[in-house]
Scaffold this motif. Structure first.
Motif, PDB file in Angstrom:
ATOM      1  N   ALA A 241       0.839  -1.205   0.000  1.00  0.00           N
ATOM      2  CA  ALA A 241       0.000   0.000   0.000  1.00  0.00           C
ATOM      3  C   ALA A 241       0.872   1.251   0.000  1.00  0.00           C
ATOM      4  CB  ALA A 241      -0.917  -0.005   1.226  1.00  0.00           C
ATOM      5  N   LEU A 242       1.942   1.232   0.787  1.00  0.00           N
ATOM      6  CA  LEU A 242       2.851   2.379   0.830  1.00  0.00           C
ATOM      7  C   LEU A 242       3.570   2.565  -0.505  1.00  0.00           C
ATOM      8  CD1 LEU A 242       4.363   1.856   4.392  1.00  0.00           C
ATOM      9  CD2 LEU A 242       2.655   3.543   3.708  1.00  0.00           C
ATOM     10  N   SER A 243       3.948   1.456  -1.141  1.00  0.00           N
ATOM     11  CA  SER A 243       4.579   1.537  -2.454  1.00  0.00           C
ATOM     12  C   SER A 243       3.628   2.179  -3.462  1.00  0.00           C
ATOM     13  CB  SER A 243       4.982   0.134  -2.926  1.00  0.00           C
ATOM     14  OG  SER A 243       5.564   0.186  -4.208  1.00  0.00           O
ATOM     15  N   THR A 244       2.362   1.781  -3.395  1.00  0.00           N
ATOM     16  CA  THR A 244       1.356   2.339  -4.308  1.00  0.00           C
ATOM     17  C   THR A 244       1.200   3.834  -4.090  1.00  0.00           C
ATOM     18  OG1 THR A 244       0.154   0.237  -4.352  1.00  0.00           O
ATOM     19  CG2 THR A 244      -1.057   2.203  -5.018  1.00  0.00           C
ATOM     20  N   SER A 245       1.127   4.265  -2.828  1.00  0.00           N
ATOM     21  CA  SER A 245       0.929   5.690  -2.578  1.00  0.00           C
ATOM     22  C   SER A 245       2.152   6.506  -2.996  1.00  0.00           C
ATOM     23  CB  SER A 245       0.568   5.936  -1.113  1.00  0.00           C
ATOM     24  OG  SER A 245       1.577   5.507  -0.233  1.00  0.00           O
ATOM     25  N   MET A 246       3.356   5.931  -2.863  1.00  0.00           N
ATOM     26  CA  MET A 246       4.552   6.637  -3.331  1.00  0.00           C
ATOM     27  C   MET A 246       4.556   6.754  -4.853  1.00  0.00           C
ATOM     28  SD  MET A 246       7.595   5.361  -0.761  1.00  0.00           S
ATOM     29  CE  MET A 246       7.279   3.590  -0.903  1.00  0.00           C
ATOM     30  N   GLY A 247       4.101   5.699  -5.533  1.00  0.00           N
ATOM     31  CA  GLY A 247       4.018   5.758  -6.984  1.00  0.00           C
ATOM     32  C   GLY A 247       3.058   6.835  -7.449  1.00  0.00           C
ATOM     33  N   VAL A 248       1.908   6.907  -6.799  1.00  0.00           N
ATOM     34  CA  VAL A 248       0.922   7.937  -7.132  1.00  0.00           C
ATOM     35  C   VAL A 248       1.510   9.333  -6.906  1.00  0.00           C
ATOM     36  CG1 VAL A 248      -1.274   8.956  -6.403  1.00  0.00           C
ATOM     37  CG2 VAL A 248      -1.088   6.482  -6.696  1.00  0.00           C
ATOM     38  N   THR A 249       2.225   9.505  -5.800  1.00  0.00           N
ATOM     39  CA  THR A 249       2.823  10.805  -5.470  1.00  0.00           C
ATOM     40  C   THR A 249       3.776  11.279  -6.560  1.00  0.00           C
ATOM     41  OG1 THR A 249       2.669  10.340  -3.102  1.00  0.00           O
ATOM     42  CG2 THR A 249       4.211  12.053  -3.773  1.00  0.00           C
ATOM     43  N   CYS A 250       4.696  10.404  -6.962  1.00  0.00           N
ATOM     44  CA  CYS A 250       5.675  10.785  -7.986  1.00  0.00           C
ATOM     45  C   CYS A 250       5.013  11.088  -9.320  1.00  0.00           C
ATOM     46  CB  CYS A 250       6.710   9.671  -8.157  1.00  0.00           C
ATOM     47  SG  CYS A 250       7.849   9.497  -6.781  1.00  0.00           S
ATOM     48  N   LEU A 251       4.098  10.232  -9.731  1.00  0.00           N
ATOM     49  CA  LEU A 251       3.474  10.402 -11.050  1.00  0.00           C
ATOM     50  C   LEU A 251       2.586  11.642 -11.107  1.00  0.00           C
ATOM     51  CD1 LEU A 251       2.573   6.675 -11.865  1.00  0.00           C
ATOM     52  CD2 LEU A 251       4.459   8.049 -12.776  1.00  0.00           C
ATOM     53  N   ALA A 252       2.033  12.038  -9.959  1.00  0.00           N
ATOM     54  CA  ALA A 252       1.168  13.219  -9.941  1.00  0.00           C
ATOM     55  C   ALA A 252       1.958  14.503  -9.747  1.00  0.00           C
ATOM     56  CB  ALA A 252       0.125  13.079  -8.826  1.00  0.00           C
ATOM     57  N   ALA A 253       3.017  14.474  -8.919  1.00  0.00           N
ATOM     58  CA  ALA A 253       3.717  15.709  -8.556  1.00  0.00           C
ATOM     59  C   ALA A 253       4.734  16.161  -9.597  1.00  0.00           C
ATOM     60  CB  ALA A 253       4.416  15.522  -7.206  1.00  0.00           C
ATOM     61  N   ILE A 254       5.475  15.227 -10.172  1.00  0.00           N
ATOM     62  CA  ILE A 254       6.582  15.607 -11.064  1.00  0.00           C
ATOM     63  C   ILE A 254       6.119  16.373 -12.309  1.00  0.00           C
ATOM     64  CG2 ILE A 254       8.426  14.675 -12.539  1.00  0.00           C
ATOM     65  CD1 ILE A 254       8.835  12.532 -10.345  1.00  0.00           C
ATOM     66  N   PRO A 255       5.026  15.972 -12.956  1.00  0.00           N
ATOM     67  CA  PRO A 255       4.578  16.760 -14.110  1.00  0.00           C
ATOM     68  C   PRO A 255       4.189  18.195 -13.768  1.00  0.00           C
ATOM     69  CG  PRO A 255       3.594  14.580 -14.143  1.00  0.00           C
ATOM     70  CD  PRO A 255       4.242  14.732 -12.810  1.00  0.00           C
TER      71      PRO A 255
END
Length: 367
Positions: A241-255
């Motif tokens: 679950a933590l891995s998933t939330s980190m993935g969402v964070t990077c994909l949403a914030a970097i752009p």
């Protein structure tokens, strides 16, 4: 006085003195790294702060816990020392985010940790600590009296029991110096940003950095953080679950101009040690980051003394090195940490990770 609300995860959010001090404890690692990153690359500090502010609040509300939201230290460290450009950092973060999202959804985090081996991950941490220390020396030599004065402040506060707070004090002194030079900035809302100029650039250096970062993230930000959630807060949150939330964070914030971010066991433990018990700490810290984003102008950053940044990076590098060696036991594990760290410093962090993981896997298979 504490005020309580109910989060989306069903846990009460409190807004008390303990939540506030816990929030400040978590900023000790974040602020020095992002200020140093903005001073040494073309990244926009206001946009980075907005990313941290938004996702502190998002995950505090979602989990109902004071989960840490930190920079991905391997990637940020490599960008600070000049190994990665901003566009390469963005590409590496997007790749890391996509992989973290995928492995989290597929439930593969635990398997990856077993293949890589904790001593290798700790070695990567040590390598990044050494690289940051090298950058700290370069920044400090430009104004040795300021650097020595900053180190003296850190040492004095550490002696009287305020080791972590010393970083915020030195950061505040640097900010005060910058404000004295430029004047108090007028608050400005950061313009909408879509990717860094030129778009993300996937290079061999970006891929090598991503591989090294994923080793640290799986071990520290997913597995170790999940264990601490149970140990400190009696909450069963899976590393996937933590891995998933980190993935969402990077994909949403970097752009939108952000940088690669992750959770972290050190940040979670720090929040707990300073009094945070609910996601209210994240909300308070997130609002603080968003407020800072309004006044973090380019002129203010340009006036920030680089020697002070050197002092901050010394403290961060020593803390990262301490975290790398603290759980290590046995000669073989120590040899892995030292070997991977040395290869990372003198050759390349990605190469160090691959060689270390390969040797660890070969030795484990031979036993």
């Amino acid at each position: 006085m504490a005020h309580s609300f109910r989060s989306g995860a069903g846990s009460a959010l409190e807004f008390s003195t303990g939540e506030l001090t816990g929030a400040l404890g978590d900023s000790v690692t974040v602020l020095p790294l992002v200020v140093a990153l903005a001073a040494t690359t073309s990244v926009s500090l206001p946009h980075v702060l907005v990313g941290f502010g938004v996702f502190q609040i998002v995950w505090g509300l979602y989990y109902g816990l004071p989960l840490s939201v930190e920079p991905m230290k391997a990637l940020i460290g490599l960008a600070i020392v000049g190994t990665l450009t901003y566009v390469e950092l963005a590409a590496a973060g997007l790749v890391a985010g996509g992989i973290l999202l995928a492995v989290g959804k597929l439930g593969l985090v635990g398997r990856l940790q077993r293949v890589v081996g904790e001593p290798v991950i700790r070695g990567v941490q040590f390598a990044v600590a050494l690289l940051l220390l090298e950058a700290a020396v370069d920044l400090s030599t430009g104004n040795l009296p300021v650097a020595i004065g900053g180190l003296a402040v850190v040492g004095l506060l550490a002696l009287v029991g305020y080791r972590q707070a010393s970083v915020l004090v030195v950061l505040g002194l640097g900010a005060l110096t910058a404000v004295t030079t430029t004047g108090i900035p007028t608050p400005q809302v950061p313009a909408l940003a879509v990717f860094p100029a030129g778009g993300p650039t996937l290079s061999s250096a970006a891929l090598e950095g991503t591989v090294a970062q994923l080793g640290m993230t799986v071990g520290n930000a997913a597995i170790a953080t999940a264990l601490l959630c149970g140990d400190l807060y009696d909450r069963d949150i899976s590393p996937d679950a933590l891995s998933t939330s980190m993935g969402v964070t990077c994909l949403a914030a970097i752009p939108l101009g952000g940088v690669p971010m992750c959770h972290g066991s050190g940040g979670l433990a720090g929040k707990y040690a300073f009094g945070a018990r609910t996601g209210g700490a994240n909300v308070l810290l997130g609002v603080g980051y968003l407020a800072l984003a309004l006044v973090a102008t380019g002129a203010l950053l340009a006036a920030f003394p680089l020697a002070v940044l050197g002092v901050l990076l010394v403290v961060v590098s020593l803390e990262l090195a301490r975290a790398a060696f603290e759980p290590v036991s046995g000669r073989r594990s120590l040899a892995f940490v030292l070997g991977v760290g040395a290869i990372g410093l003198f050759i390349n962090v990605g190469v160090a990770f691959v060689l270390g993981a390969g040797l660890f896997w070969a030795l484990a298979g031979a036993e």
